[in-house]
Design an enzyme around this catalytic site. Structure first.
Site, PDB file in Angstrom:
ATOM      1  N   HIS A 182       4.591   5.080   3.406  1.00  0.00           N
ATOM      2  CA  HIS A 182       4.315   4.609   2.471  1.00  0.00           C
ATOM      3  C   HIS A 182       5.657   2.834   1.924  1.00  0.00           C
ATOM      4  O   HIS A 182       5.175   2.391   3.105  1.00  0.00           O
ATOM      5  CB  HIS A 182       4.680   4.563   1.010  1.00  0.00           C
ATOM      6  N   GLU A 183       7.058   3.592   2.015  1.00  0.00           N
ATOM      7  CA  GLU A 183       7.802   2.647   2.162  1.00  0.00           C
ATOM      8  C   GLU A 183       7.981   1.551   3.720  1.00  0.00           C
ATOM      9  O   GLU A 183       8.367   0.654   3.679  1.00  0.00           O
ATOM     10  CB  GLU A 183       9.214   2.886   2.315  1.00  0.00           C
ATOM     11  N   HIS A 186       5.827  -1.070   3.941  1.00  0.00           N
ATOM     12  CA  HIS A 186       6.349  -2.082   3.628  1.00  0.00           C
ATOM     13  C   HIS A 186       7.142  -3.048   4.261  1.00  0.00           C
ATOM     14  O   HIS A 186       7.208  -3.943   4.792  1.00  0.00           O
ATOM     15  CB  HIS A 186       7.450  -2.252   2.128  1.00  0.00           C
ATOM     16  N   GLU A 196       1.992  -4.907  -1.151  1.00  0.00           N
ATOM     17  CA  GLU A 196       1.515  -3.068  -1.410  1.00  0.00           C
ATOM     18  C   GLU A 196       0.646  -2.873  -0.515  1.00  0.00           C
ATOM     19  O   GLU A 196       0.393  -1.587   0.057  1.00  0.00           O
ATOM     20  CB  GLU A 196       1.338  -3.471  -2.818  1.00  0.00           C
TER      21      GLU A 196
HETATM   22 ZN    ZN Z   1       4.846   0.293  -2.284  1.00  0.00          ZN
END
Ligand code: ZN
Length: 503
Positions: A267-268, A271, A297
């Site tokens: 997830h990160e 980003h 996101e």
């Molecule tokens: Zn996030």
């Protein structure tokens, strides 16, 4: 000629404020990773001082004058030119900050810095009473902020606008209502299915040092540039760009919970790939910034869920995981592992929630923070209201506050209106991935070889490099040919979970 010179001067001034903001970002990163508790108060003073200086820079009369001299000239006549985009977005930020008194900006920085430390302790001690006065102070300050910024319908709107420019509570309702309507029967069908994965596979023993190795290897394969970023440990996973060539991811690992650490990293890093994909030559100007939090996101969700929980992904990566965790994975088939990583269950923890129920966690928070800021809910009543919201959306409620309203740092950090961007990210991710799959016919085959180069190039070309040239909904329209919609997410969830649970 003169307009061009004024424009260059404006960009120079804007780069100055970006440089100062990046200093606050370094202090913020340190605060969430290594800062000892004893340093919290001093750090709050440092950040408040910098927030005040930053406010002074952004609201300087010279920037306002320069904007006035450039607006309505030929230089910005084409609405999606880089010049027009830079001037439009600088104007947006200047107008916002000019309405906020410096004392309020400083007070918010100081209060939220200490509140985040208190949140950490309150969560550990399972003591809502410890956090309550800090949350009360923050909601008072945020209501003042909303009043200064001005609004037509709800004090929630100007706060939401900071993260998702142009969005309103009413507009979100229009997207979230059909999402909820169509997602509820799908979720019920999945939860009622007799076919269930064996999630205990992911609760076997996964040594943390090996989890770090595995997730670093996958992050590098995704395209995370370790020469221009780091992955550190923290309590609440996050990603922050400190400047061109320096993007920080922080995560946590649990030896008895493989998914928590691994999917936080995907997830990160999703980003981070967006941050690392912005144009360094445009750094410090809106053209070098990411478009909105919803778009941001969408990138993290795409890597975490669409890619990282897909069958082709594990066809490639499970063999390496077996080598690193032989005792836990020797007897586990790809089918079983993939299924375990797509367990759908009504749970209390947002960060660990699956793709299907995740949106309900956001809808609950959206209701609660809107009620808190509009004054319909007192902070003291939050624990009860939280239980009620979880009953309504997921049919369960927490037995204590640490697994309820103390689980997220956001409100302690003053982030009100931030949660909805997570659900928007889910919608946008599905919409982008549909478009990418149409453009890249061999995409699944590449993913099953651990090769993400074509996908990353597509994301860089279609989304990352444009910075803030287009507002979120315009960008989605340009990239996918359709306005933002809940339909692609529903299509993708029905296809994937139908196959796993229902067909
Ligand atoms: Zn996030």
């Amino acid at each position: 000629m003169k307009t061009r010179a004024t424009y260059e001067e404006l960009l120079g001034l804007w780069r100055d404020q970006a440089l100062l903001a990046s200093c606050s970002a370094v202090l913020g990163w340190d605060e969430q990773t290594y800062l000892p508790r004893g340093g919290a108060e001093h750090r709050g003073n440092q950040l408040a001082q910098l927030a005040g200086l930053h406010h002074e820079k952004v609201t300087s009369p010279r920037i306002a004058d320069a904007l006035g001299e450039i607006e309505n000239t030929d230089l910005v006549a084409t609405s999606d030119s880089p010049e027009a985009a830079n001037v439009r977005e600088i104007r947006r930020v200047v107008d916002r900050l000019s309405r906020l008194p410096r004392t309020l900006v400083e007070e918010l920085a100081r209060t939220t810095t200490i509140a985040q430390q208190e949140w950490s302790l309150a969560r550990r001690e399972n003591s809502f009473a410890r956090l309550q006065p800090w949350l009360e102070a923050i909601f008072v300050l945020k209501r003042q902020e909303a009043a200064c910024l001005g609004y037509v319908e709800s004090p929630y709107d100007p706060l939401l606008d900071e993260f998702e420019p142009g969005a309103t509570a009413r507009g979100l309702d229009a997207v979230f209502q059909p999402l909820r309507r169509e997602l509820t029967p799908l979720c019920d069908a999945i939860l009622g299915s007799s076919r269930r994965p064996d999630p205990s596979i992911l609760r076997r023993y996964y040594p943390v040092d090996r989890q770090r190795i595995f997730s670093d290897v996958v992050a590098a394969a995704m395209g995370f540039d370790f020469e221009k970023g780091r992955i550190d440990l923290t309590e609440h996973p996050f990603c922050t760009q400190l400047g061109p060539g320096d993007c920080r991811v922080a995560t946590r690992f649990d030896a008895r919970n493989f998914g928590d650490g691994f999917y936080s990293v995907l997830h990160e890093v999703g980003h981070a790939l967006y941050d690392q994909g912005t144009d360094p030559a445009q750094y410090g100007t809106p053209m070098g910034e990411t478009a909105s939090l919803g778009i941001h996101e969408s990138q993290s969700r795409l890597w975490e869920n669409t890619i990282g929980r897909s069958r082709p992904f594990w066809d490639h990566w499970l063999p390496l995981a077996r080598q690193l965790f032989p005792d836990s994975l020797r007897d586990v088939t790809t089918e079983a592992f993939h299924f375990a990583n797509n367990l759908v269950a009504a749970t209390l923890n947002r960060v660990e929630a699956d793709e299907v129920t995740y949106n309900f966690h956001i809808l609950a928070r959206f209701d609660l923070e809107k009620a808190l800021i509009e004054g319909d809910l007192a902070v003291a009543d939050l624990p009860d209201a939280w239980s009620g919201a979880y009953q309504k959306y997921l049919g369960i409620s927490p037995s204590h506050d640490a697994e309820g309203c103390l689980q997220d740092i956001h409100w302690s950090a003053g982030l009100i209106g931030y949660f909805p961007t997570y659900a928007l990210g889910n919608l946008f991710a599905a919409q982008f991935f549909e478009a990418a799959s149409a453009d890249l016919p061999g995409l699944d085959a590449s993913i099953s070889k651990g090769d993400f180069a074509d996908l990353l190039a597509w994301l860089r070309n279609r989304i990352h490099r444009h910075g803030q040239r287009y507002r979120a909904s315009d960008l989605i329209n340009r990239v996918t040919g359709s306005p933002p919609s809940h339909a692609p997410l529903l299509r993708s969830l029905r296809r994937k979970y139908g196959r796993l649970y229902l067909d």
